[in-house]
Design an enzyme around this catalytic site. Structure first.
Site, PDB file in Angstrom:
ATOM      1  CE  LYS A 175      -3.991  -2.345   2.055  1.00  0.00           C
ATOM      2  NZ  LYS A 175      -5.135  -2.243   3.001  1.00  0.00           N
ATOM      3  CE1 TYR A 207      -9.318  -3.039  -0.297  1.00  0.00           C
ATOM      4  CE2 TYR A 207      -8.426  -1.146  -1.479  1.00  0.00           C
ATOM      5  CZ  TYR A 207      -8.238  -2.253  -0.679  1.00  0.00           C
ATOM      6  OH  TYR A 207      -6.972  -2.579  -0.246  1.00  0.00           O
ATOM      7  CG  ASN A 217      -3.981  -2.617   6.491  1.00  0.00           C
ATOM      8  OD1 ASN A 217      -3.748  -2.202   5.374  1.00  0.00           O
ATOM      9  ND2 ASN A 217      -5.023  -3.388   6.765  1.00  0.00           N
ATOM     10  CG  HIS A 256      -5.229  -6.460  -0.739  1.00  0.00           C
ATOM     11  ND1 HIS A 256      -6.483  -6.309  -0.191  1.00  0.00           N
ATOM     12  CD2 HIS A 256      -5.329  -7.449  -1.667  1.00  0.00           C
ATOM     13  CE1 HIS A 256      -7.313  -7.173  -0.786  1.00  0.00           C
ATOM     14  NE2 HIS A 256      -6.627  -7.873  -1.683  1.00  0.00           N
ATOM     15  CD  GLU A 282      -8.711  -9.133  -4.048  1.00  0.00           C
ATOM     16  OE1 GLU A 282      -9.641  -8.901  -3.250  1.00  0.00           O
ATOM     17  OE2 GLU A 282      -7.600  -9.611  -3.698  1.00  0.00           O
TER      18      GLU A 282
HETATM   19  P1  IDP Z   1      -8.317  -7.094   4.986  1.00  0.00           P
HETATM   20  O1  IDP Z   1      -7.460  -6.132   4.172  1.00  0.00           O
HETATM   21  O2  IDP Z   1      -7.604  -7.608   6.203  1.00  0.00           O
HETATM   22  O3  IDP Z   1      -8.923  -8.189   4.147  1.00  0.00           O
HETATM   23  P2  IDP Z   1     -10.932  -5.810   4.937  1.00  0.00           P
HETATM   24  O4  IDP Z   1     -11.968  -5.967   5.997  1.00  0.00           O
HETATM   25  O5  IDP Z   1     -11.146  -6.517   3.627  1.00  0.00           O
HETATM   26  O6  IDP Z   1      -9.523  -6.218   5.577  1.00  0.00           O
HETATM   27  O7  IDP Z   1     -10.774  -4.261   4.667  1.00  0.00           O
HETATM   28  C1  IDP Z   1     -10.086  -3.783   3.535  1.00  0.00           C
HETATM   29  C2  IDP Z   1      -9.171  -2.648   3.964  1.00  0.00           C
HETATM   30  O8  IDP Z   1      -9.973  -1.580   4.453  1.00  0.00           O
HETATM   31  C3  IDP Z   1      -8.231  -2.996   5.123  1.00  0.00           C
HETATM   32  O9  IDP Z   1      -7.038  -3.634   4.708  1.00  0.00           O
HETATM   33  C4  IDP Z   1      -7.962  -1.631   5.718  1.00  0.00           C
HETATM   34  O10 IDP Z   1      -7.007  -0.915   4.934  1.00  0.00           O
HETATM   35  C5  IDP Z   1      -9.315  -0.945   5.558  1.00  0.00           C
HETATM   36  N1  IDP Z   1     -10.160  -1.111   6.757  1.00  0.00           N
HETATM   37  C6  IDP Z   1     -10.802  -2.233   7.161  1.00  0.00           C
HETATM   38  N2  IDP Z   1     -11.493  -2.038   8.287  1.00  0.00           N
HETATM   39  C7  IDP Z   1     -11.326  -0.752   8.604  1.00  0.00           C
HETATM   40  C8  IDP Z   1     -11.808   0.069   9.690  1.00  0.00           C
HETATM   41  O11 IDP Z   1     -12.541  -0.376  10.573  1.00  0.00           O
HETATM   42  N3  IDP Z   1     -11.389   1.383   9.675  1.00  0.00           N
HETATM   43  C9  IDP Z   1     -10.593   1.907   8.711  1.00  0.00           C
HETATM   44  N4  IDP Z   1     -10.114   1.161   7.672  1.00  0.00           N
HETATM   45  C10 IDP Z   1     -10.467  -0.147   7.624  1.00  0.00           C
HETATM   46 MG    MG Z   2     -10.247  -8.035   2.578  1.00  0.00          MG
END
Ligand code: IDP
Ligand code: MG
Length: 139
Positions: free
Chosen positions: A11, A51, A114, A117, A128
């Site tokens: 990212k 997304y 974070n 991905h 994807e």
């Molecule tokens: P993942 O990346 O672990 O699969 P997902 O639930 O698919 O998590 O969410 C996609 C992305 O959205 C996450 O990697 C993160 O960058 C962001 N995200 C997910 N949950 C939150 C939240 O509660 N607050 C802010 N950003 C979030």
């Molecule tokens: Mg995800």
């Protein structure tokens, strides 16, 4: 049967901080083979398409702004049981809850920023990977 491919992105925050080399080294040391890789910058619209499943969530605007804020590295990776093994390598979505030694624990700055991905299912990995790469771009 579990599939052998997953899809990842380094990212914008992790790439801007100069961690892409270290993250790719972790991925290779964990036994993943690079099938396809490119450095690209998404528009906010394109990040929104990628997304789309999260479009109803409160964090969607912040997520798509962040993901279009700078270049990313997109890659298809190959290993037995790739989706599950890769999610173990990267750790929990929230870096503060990720296990020690995982990519998100080491390089994630917040739940949005974070670091990486990782696909959540074989079907997501295929969708994807197809979003970023044609058949000709895979080796
Ligand atoms: P993942 O990346 O672990 O699969 P997902 O639930 O698919 O998590 O969410 C996609 C992305 O959205 C996450 O990697 C993160 O960058 C962001 N995200 C997910 N949950 C939150 C939240 O509660 N607050 C802010 N950003 C979030
Ligand atoms: Mg995800």
């Amino acid at each position: 049967m579990n599939g052998n491919r997953t899809f990842t992105m380094i990212k914008p925050s992790a790439l801007a901080a100069g961690h892409s080399g270290e993250i790719l080294a972790m991925i290779e040391k964990a036994g993943f083979r690079l099938v396809a890789m490119k450095l690209v910058r998404l528009s906010k619209y394109q990040a929104g398409l990628f997304y789309a499943e999260h479009s109803s969530k409160g964090f969607y605007g912040d997520l798509t702004s962040f993901m279009s804020s700078g270049p990313i590295i997109a890659a298809i990776l190959e290993k037995d049981n790739a989706v599950t093994e890769f999610r173990q390598l990267i750790g929990a979505t929230d870096p503060s809850k990720a296990d020690p030694g995982t990519v998100r624990k080491l390089y994630g700055k917040s739940i949005t920023e974070n670091a990486v991905h990782g696909s959540d299912a074989d079907s997501s990995a295929e969708r994807e990977g197809n979003f970023f790469f044609s058949q000709l771009e895979r080796v």
